[in-house]
Structure formats: structure tokens, C-alpha cells
Design an enzyme around this catalytic site. Structure first.
Site, PDB file in Angstrom:
ATOM      1  N   GLY A  62       0.825  -1.202   0.000  1.00 18.63           N
ATOM      2  CA  GLY A  62       0.000   0.000   0.000  1.00 18.63           C
ATOM      3  C   GLY A  62       0.854   1.245   0.000  1.00 18.63           C
ATOM      4  N   PRO A  63       0.234   2.393  -0.219  1.00 16.09           N
ATOM      5  CA  PRO A  63       0.967   3.653  -0.233  1.00 16.09           C
ATOM      6  C   PRO A  63       1.296   4.127   1.172  1.00 16.09           C
ATOM      7  CG  PRO A  63      -1.362   4.076  -0.532  1.00 16.09           C
ATOM      8  CD  PRO A  63      -1.202   2.578  -0.504  1.00 16.09           C
ATOM      9  N   GLY A  64       2.255   5.030   1.251  1.00 13.47           N
ATOM     10  CA  GLY A  64       2.560   5.664   2.520  1.00 13.47           C
ATOM     11  C   GLY A  64       3.744   5.042   3.227  1.00 13.47           C
ATOM     12  N   CYS A  93       5.838  -5.755   0.849  1.00  7.76           N
ATOM     13  CA  CYS A  93       6.221  -4.350   0.637  1.00  7.76           C
ATOM     14  C   CYS A  93       5.984  -3.525   1.900  1.00  7.76           C
ATOM     15  CB  CYS A  93       5.483  -3.780  -0.572  1.00  7.76           C
ATOM     16  SG  CYS A  93       6.214  -2.247  -1.216  1.00  7.76           S
ATOM     17  N   LEU A  94       4.900  -2.767   1.971  1.00  5.26           N
ATOM     18  CA  LEU A  94       4.576  -2.027   3.195  1.00  5.26           C
ATOM     19  C   LEU A  94       4.474  -2.981   4.376  1.00  5.26           C
ATOM     20  CD1 LEU A  94       3.755   0.841   4.315  1.00  5.26           C
ATOM     21  CD2 LEU A  94       1.384   0.146   3.913  1.00  5.26           C
ATOM     22  N   GLN A  97       7.969  -3.567   5.660  1.00  2.00           N
ATOM     23  CA  GLN A  97       8.438  -2.369   6.344  1.00  2.00           C
ATOM     24  C   GLN A  97       7.807  -2.257   7.731  1.00  2.00           C
ATOM     25  OE1 GLN A  97       7.476   0.787   3.597  1.00  2.00           O
ATOM     26  NE2 GLN A  97       8.661  -0.141   1.943  1.00  2.00           N
ATOM     27  N   SER A 142       9.898   3.169  -2.453  1.00  2.00           N
ATOM     28  CA  SER A 142      10.889   4.234  -2.252  1.00  2.00           C
ATOM     29  C   SER A 142      11.469   4.167  -0.843  1.00  2.00           C
ATOM     30  CB  SER A 142      10.245   5.604  -2.481  1.00  2.00           C
ATOM     31  OG  SER A 142       9.158   5.789  -1.597  1.00  2.00           O
ATOM     32  N   LEU A 143      10.855   3.355   0.030  1.00  2.00           N
ATOM     33  CA  LEU A 143      11.322   3.179   1.401  1.00  2.00           C
ATOM     34  C   LEU A 143      11.843   1.760   1.580  1.00  2.00           C
ATOM     35  CD1 LEU A 143       8.289   4.832   3.275  1.00  2.00           C
ATOM     36  CD2 LEU A 143      10.381   5.952   2.466  1.00  2.00           C
ATOM     37  N   HIS A 184       7.182  -7.254  -4.993  1.00  2.00           N
ATOM     38  CA  HIS A 184       5.778  -7.584  -5.238  1.00  2.00           C
ATOM     39  C   HIS A 184       5.669  -8.938  -5.929  1.00  2.00           C
ATOM     40  CE1 HIS A 184       3.431  -3.767  -4.412  1.00  2.00           C
ATOM     41  NE2 HIS A 184       4.674  -3.466  -4.076  1.00  2.00           N
ATOM     42  N   GLU A 186       3.109 -10.524  -6.661  1.00  2.00           N
ATOM     43  CA  GLU A 186       1.914 -10.598  -7.499  1.00  2.00           C
ATOM     44  C   GLU A 186       2.064  -9.908  -8.847  1.00  2.00           C
ATOM     45  OE1 GLU A 186       1.662  -6.568  -5.706  1.00  2.00           O
ATOM     46  OE2 GLU A 186       2.356  -8.529  -5.041  1.00  2.00           O
TER      47      GLU A 186
END
Length: 732
Positions: A62-64, A93-94, A97, A142-143, A184, A186
Site C-alpha cells: 500500500g501507499p505511505g 512491501c509495506l 516495512q 521508495s522506502l 511484489h 503478485e
């Protein structure tokens, strides 16, 4: 522990790839029941009563940032549940993190972000990487995290980036059943690092459950409010009785060599500016069928603004407002078409009659749960979000063979069909193309250059912060035509068609909107039942044809460009998600980043198809295309990804509505098929913008990625504008 029907919980952090991950989970864990929740719909207290009924949890991307509570929601609490509530969990991903920072890792920005980039991942060959070679995977981030040496998070995989150095790509918690990857799995371009890794995770989860939850048996059913089981076929089709008493199509086929489609439009009355007119124009290869609506006073027009609870129906001079009565506009239109559905037309003809018109960019906000704030006087200068007409009589021209179908849905309409066919066969050539106006006859108000450059930089900051992978930034150009230079909209379209012929063009005069388009991009087409197939064809990457631009050169410029491939890949993954959301598991990428030849362009095109599982009821299959359209708007190629967050960011950056630009136009056949084009290379005129002169609006923009150069993006926008400006004798 029983092996049948394991229940898996997928936590979606508002990612535009979540249903791709859902499909991968279903493939990796056969016979599983997949429950989907958003990360902000439940507190951990809400989830605890149900959490131990699940066999595993998957935390999606997800974003953020994982350290922002509103971005991560309940995910941060899932990593901290008491031992008696532990469930094997896999983060993406997120998700990685978040797992990392909850157990001592630190979060950092990459020096060079990786959005839609393929990387080689090396790994330890242990845990869920067991038995796998080095992997090629897709990254959208990006993180990244840096685990604390000797801490609870153990690194399992990494990528050696030339720009970023060593980046952690896979981890596990050393004592708890938590695993995660940064990439990712998927994505359409991820190899064995996708399915095989999920299969290995399930093996680990199953073994952990047997050892640590020996008495656990998956329940037959789990009741979890504010969740849904995927795949989820829309339930709204049961809201109306399926129409089994079909009307019929009456038609006559004629052959008219070298038919002039312009003469045909003028024979049908397009020059009368007071009358409505719909012309869907395959003006260039690879377009094939041009569609002309033969509208009369009895033809009903439907307009709707997304924040209103009614639809306005105009028939002749009569206007009535019909309440939606708790339905959304999509359901209301679905029921209207269902009550007028027909059969018996020529299967070679894509359109027998039905709905035709346009939907704005904002018409897609409902599916994203994004509000459209408007003032009380919005009708004075806003284009309707839904502007469709019901077509009972139509003419379809096969531009490749000059074969023509004259059609009617009306009973006992054979006389009109015969007479119209005779007139078409005897049609004289009478049309002329107006002289091109000079540039000094119009005033062009471009977006402010400095502000647009700042908007690009602002967009890129959102990419660096992890809020988006790609933002399709746009601006509006206004063309002011003084009274002495005003010409009928149809004459303007003929000019535009001459200088910029396109395969998915259109001239729509549906008051209060005049709509002229030379779109090169089909958005969505869907076939008739049974076995309806939905196809989307996103274009990201264009090179204009010039004598020295051969196919080989175009392929090097497009397919050889890391930026162009990344843009296309992001939209392909987004579209796959939208299709999986509507149809379930049967989604396939038929073509990825193929270079296609058009009349004036070389374009980088991908093809994605979806269909319902065999045995799905005809009631659902019949409305499939309409449902896919509802769930796929606005077009991902005009928003960026993840879609919801990107649309919200663009609202703030652009500071205005887009209206028809970035929406779609086309048709939904009374027999079931449909075809919708992306509204680009287009201009619009609202009735309120007519006075002593006219003020037309053109939208143009481009996908902003981490690799974008602001000055190059500005120049690309000008190139796109020129295709329409030339129809006004102007350029930039």
C-alpha cells in the site's frame, strides 16, 4: 489439523495491486477461503475474536509509510498480538516495512526509488526461499528497512543495487511465525519469486500450525463484519428480475463502395446544431466500425451528476428527474438496459443499439469512495458526469469493407430501414472541409509553465515519500474563439479529423456538452454473452511516425526504454487488479509492452483480458462489462497507482475537476457488448461557454515517475496538445 478449506485473511492497505495478490494466494493455497478487509476498518480489538480462526494472514502492500498510523492502520497491531493469538503472517512491501519497524528495524528512503523496476534478488535459500534460484522480481518502493544487528528480524534476501547498495528484500522474525518480502510477488513480471514463495509460505504456515496449534481445525465459516470473501461477484444483479422476454433487432445490410462517412453524418442531420448527435468514429487504423446514432425527438437522454440522488431524463422538450431510490447510477442504468435488452442482430456488428455517450473522470470516484465537492450552482458550468442517450435506430459502417448495417430496435420499423438504406446507397458526395483558421483568430491560454513544473516536482516528492508509484499529472488549456471566428462544432470536428485522424475518435453533441475527440486509446471492450470476455488495452509510450522512425527504431525507443516499460508495467498491474476485483481469478495478460503500428504513431500497448468462471449465471455474465467499467474507472493510465491515493493527491495538486477529460466515451449495446475509449486528445464546449464567442477546454498531461524530467514532461504535454490545437489553427 484438517487440510480442507483453510481461511486466509488478506489485509488491504488501499493498494491497487491487492486483488492480484488475492489471486496469487488462491493459486498458492488451493481450496482456501480468502477474506479481505481494509487496514482501517477494524481495530485489533475488533479482530481478536476472529483472528485465531484463520489459518494464515497476508498483509498486502500500500501507499505511505509504516510509521504513519493512518497509512498502516491495524497492521502494526497484528505484529504485536499475544502468543495465544499468533497466526502465521506474510507481509508484502509495506507489510515488510511495518514488520521491520515494529521489531527494531529503521526505515529509510532509497537514493533511487524503484517503481515498476525489475531486480535480481539473492537469498539464503532457506525458509520460504527454499529450493529457489536467484529471482527476478518487480519492485514498487521508495522506502526500505535496515534490521538491527542481533535483533528479532533476520534478513533472508537482498538486492545489490548500483545506486542504493544492499537493500533487504526478504525477512523473518526469529521466534514468531512472521515472514515478509519487500518486492511484489503478485506482479506480472515477477518470476518464481511470486507463486513459489507463496506456496513455500503456506508450507511453513501449515507446519507451524500443526506444531503450535495442534487442536486447531479450520471452521466451516467465519463471520467478520466489514469484510468480504474474494472473489466477489457483484450482488446488485439480483436487485432486478432478469429479462427473459427479449426484443429483437431488425436490420438490412448494404454494400456502398467508398462511402463517405462525413456525407453520411450530414445526411443524418449533423449540421443542425440544435439537435443531439452521436458519432463514434473509427477514423484511422486499427479502428474498424464507425457508429452513427439516428436520434429523434423520442430518443431519451440521461444526465447525472455524481453527488445527486436522481437522474434527469430528457425526451424531446420534456425533462423529468427520477429519484435513484437508494440505488447508484450504475445499477439504475443496468436495470434500464436490462428492461430493453434485445437479440437477433448480426453477430458481426458490435453495436445494435443501446446506450452511447460519455462518462467523466469524476464518474469513477464512487468506486474509490472519493467525494466530489461542488457548489450549489454546479449545473451552470459543469459537464454532466453521466451523459448518455438511448439509441433505437443506428447505422454501423465497416470502414475496411464499406459494408453498412441499417438497424432498429423499434417494432415494425422496416419501412424506415428500407428507405434509409436506399438513400444511403444513392448518397451524393457533397461534404467539404472548411478552411483551416489562422493562429491569430484564437487565443490560447496554456497552463502556467512555472506552476506546472512545480506541480511535477511536488508529484515527485509524493513518489519519493512512498505515497504513489506514478502520478498522471494533467493541466487544462483554454481556447478562446472570438465571435467572428466561431464555426459550428461539426465543422470544427471535420478539421480536427483531417489533421489528426484516430482509431477511437468521436463527435458527441449531447447538450449541454459538445465533445470532439481524436482518441488513440481504447480503454475497455467486452463481448456479448454467453462467455463474455473483457479486454483492456492500455497505452503508455508513443512515438510519432517519421521517415526515419522504422519499427526497429520505434521498438528501441519504446520497448528499450526503462521509463516507458515501468509506466506500462504499473498500469498493467493496476488493470489486472481492477479485473480481478470484478471477475475473480480468470485474468490473463495476453500481450505485454508490444509495439503496435497506427496511422501516425508507434505505440507501446499491453492487452489484459478477464472473464467469469465457467458456470456463472447468465444474469451476472450479461452485465459483466458494465460492472468491470464501474470498478475500473477512472482509467488507471490517467491516474497512476495506487489509484485511490493517487487520485486524492492529484485532486490537491491540480485543484480542479477534469470533467470529460480522462473519462471514457463509447457505448453499451442493448445486446450486451460494449466498447469505451479513453477521453484524451479531445476538446469540450459547455453551453454556458457560448456567448459572443466560445471557450473550448483541452486537457493534456503525462505520467510522472521518479525518472521524469520536468522540462521533458512539459514538452511532451505540448506535443499532446498540438494534436487538438491544430484543429483551431493553433500550436504550442
Amino acid at each position: 489439523m484438517a487440510d480442507q478449506q483453510p481461511h486466509i485473511l488478506l489485509v488491504d492497505s488501499y493498494c491497487s495491486f491487492a486483488y492480484n495478490l488475492a489471486a496469487l494466494c488462491k493459486k498458492a493455497i488451493p481450496h482456501s477461503v480468502l477474506h479481505v478487509i481494509k487496514n482501517d476498518t477494524h481495530t485489533i480489538r475488533d479482530l481478536l475474536p476472529a483472528i485465531r480462526q484463520f489459518s494464515a494472514i497476508v498483509v498486502g502492500p500500500g501507499p505511505g509509510s509504516p510509521d504513519i498510523p493512518t497509512d498502516i492502520g491495524v497492521v502494526r497491531d497484528l505484529w504485536k498480538v499475544a502468543d495465544e493469538n499468533l497466526v502465521p503472517t506474510f507481509g508484502v512491501c509495506l507489510g515488510q516495512q511495518s514488520l521491520g519497524i515494529e521489531y527494531g528495524a529503521t526505515i529509510h528512503r532509497l537514493h533511487t526509488v524503484k517503481h515498476g523496476q525489475v531486480s535480481v534478488v539473492q537469498h539464503t535459500g532457506t525458509e520460504f526461499f527454499a529450493g529457489l534460484p536467484d529471482l527476478k522480481v518487480v519492485r514498487y518502493h521508495s522506502l526500505h528497512i535496515k534490521p538491527h544487528a542481533g535483533g528479532d528480524i533476520e534478513e533472508l534476501a537482498w538486492s545489490e543495487d548500483e545506486e542504493n547498495g544492499r537493500v533487504v528484500m526478504g525477512v523473518r522474525h526469529i521466534t514468531k511465525p512472521f515472514w515478509a518480502v519487500q518486492y511484489h510477488p503478485e506482479s506480472v513480471l515477477t518470476d518464481e519469486g511470486g507463486l513459489k514463495v507463496l506456496e513455500n509460505f503456506w508450507t511453513l504456515a501449515h507446519a507451524w500450525n500443526q506444531t503450535n496449534r495442534p487442536s486447531f481445525t479450520p471452521p466451516v465459516e467465519i463471520i467478520l463484519p466489514q469484510s468480504h470473501i474474494w472473489p466477489r461477484i457483484s450482488q446488485r444483479y439480483s436487485a432486478h428480475e432478469f429479462n427473459k422476454s427479449l426484443g429483437s433487432v431488425t436490420y438490412k445490410t448494404i454494400q456502398v463502395p467508398d462511402i463517405s462517412i462525413i456525407d453520411l453524418c450530414e445526411y443524418l442531420g449533423v449540421n443542425d446544431e440544435s439537435k443531439r448527435f452521436v458519432f463514434l468514429d473509427s477514423a484511422a487504423y486499427p479502428g474498424q466500425h464507425s457508429i452513427l446514432a439516428c436520434l429523434g425527438d423520442a430518443s431519451s437522454q440521461f444526465t447525472h451528476y455524481v453527488h445527486e440522488n436522481f437522474v434527469e431524463i430528457t425526451t424531446g422538450t420534456l425533462k423529468v428527474q427520477q429519484e435513484l431510490s437508494g440505488k447508484d447510477i450504475w445499477t439504475w442504468l443496468d436495470e434500464y438496459r436490462e428492461s430493453r435488452k434485445v437479440a437477433g442482430g448480426d453477430a458481426r456488428v458490435p453495436f445494435w443499439g443501446g446506450f452511447a455517450g460519455y462518462l467523466t473522470y469524476e464518474a469513477g470516484f464512487g468506486a474509490l469512495d472519493i467525494p466530489v465537492p461542488r457548489k450549489s450552482n454546479h449545473r451552470e458550468n459543469n459537464h454532466p458526469d453521466v451523459n448518455l442517450v438511448w439509441v433505437d435506430r443506428s447505422i454501423v459502417v465497416d470502414t475496411a469493407t464499406s459494408k453498412i448495417w441499417v438497424q432498429s430496435l423499434l417494432p415494425e420499423d422496416e419501412q424506415w430501414i428500407r428507405e434509409t438504406a436506399v438513400h444511403i446507397a444513392e448518397l451524393p458526395r457533397a461534404s467539404t472541409i472548411p478552411n483551416m483558421p489562422s493562429a491569430d483568430q484564437v487565443t490560447v491560454k496554456f497552463p502556467d509553465h512555472d506552476q506546472y513544473i512545480e506541480d511535477i516536482k511536488r508529484s515527485k516528492e509524493y513518489l519519493f515519500s512512498g505515497d504513489s508509484y506514478e502520478l498522471c499529472l494533467t493541466g487544462q488549456t483554454r481556447i478562446c474563439v472570438p465571435k467572428e471566428a466561431v464555426m459550428p462544432a461539426w465543422e470544427r470536428y471535420k478539421l480536427l479529423r483531417t489533421v489528426n485522424a484516430a482509431p477511437h475518435a468521436g463527435y458527441l453533441r449531447l447538450h449541454p456538452t459538445a465533445f470532439l475527440s481524436c482518441s488513440p486509446e481504447r480503454f475497455l471492450s467486452y463481448s456479448r454473452t454467453p462467455g463474455a470476455v473483457c479486454q483492456l488495452r492500455p497505452i503508455k509510450g508513443t512515438v510519432r511516425k517519421l521517415p526515419h522512425i522504422t519499427r526497429e527504431v520505434a521498438e528501441e525507443m519504446l520497448a528499450g526504454s526503462r521509463k516507458e516499460i515501468a509506466e506500462n508495467l504499473m498500469i498493467v498491474d493496476l488493470i489486472r487488479h481492477d479485473l480481478h476485483n470484478a471477475v475473480g481469478e480468470r485474468v490473463s495478460t495476453k500481450k505485454f509492452c508490444g509495439v503496435e503500428e497506427y496511422e501516425t504513431l508507434w505505440q507501446l500497448v499491453s492487452v489484459i483480458e478477464g472473464s467469469l468462471s465457467e458456470g456463472t449465471s447468465i444474469e451476472v455474465d450479461d452485465s459483466l462489462g458494465w460492472e468491470v467499467l464501474r470498478r475500473s474507472l477512472p482509467p488507471g493510465s490517467m491516474t497512476g497507482a495506487p489509484k485511490k491515493r493517487s487520485v486524492e493527491l492529484l485532486q490537491g495538486i491540480e485543484g480542479r475537476e477534469r470533467g470529460p477529460y480522462s473519462g471514457v466515451f463509447g457505448y453499451w449495446c442493448a445486446g450486451g457488448g460494449g466498447d469505451w475509449s479513453v477521453t484524451i486528445r479531445s476538446c469540450f464546449l459547455h453551453d454556458s461557454e457560448k456567448g459572443d464567442g466560445e471557450e473550448w477546454t483541452i486537457g493534456a498531461g503525462g505520467a510522472i515517475t521518479a525518472l521524469s524530467d520536468p522540462d521533458a514532461e512539459w514538452e511532451e504535454t505540448k506535443v499532446k496538445l498540438n494534436g487538438v490545437l491544430r484543429g483551431f489553427g493553433a500550436s504550442c
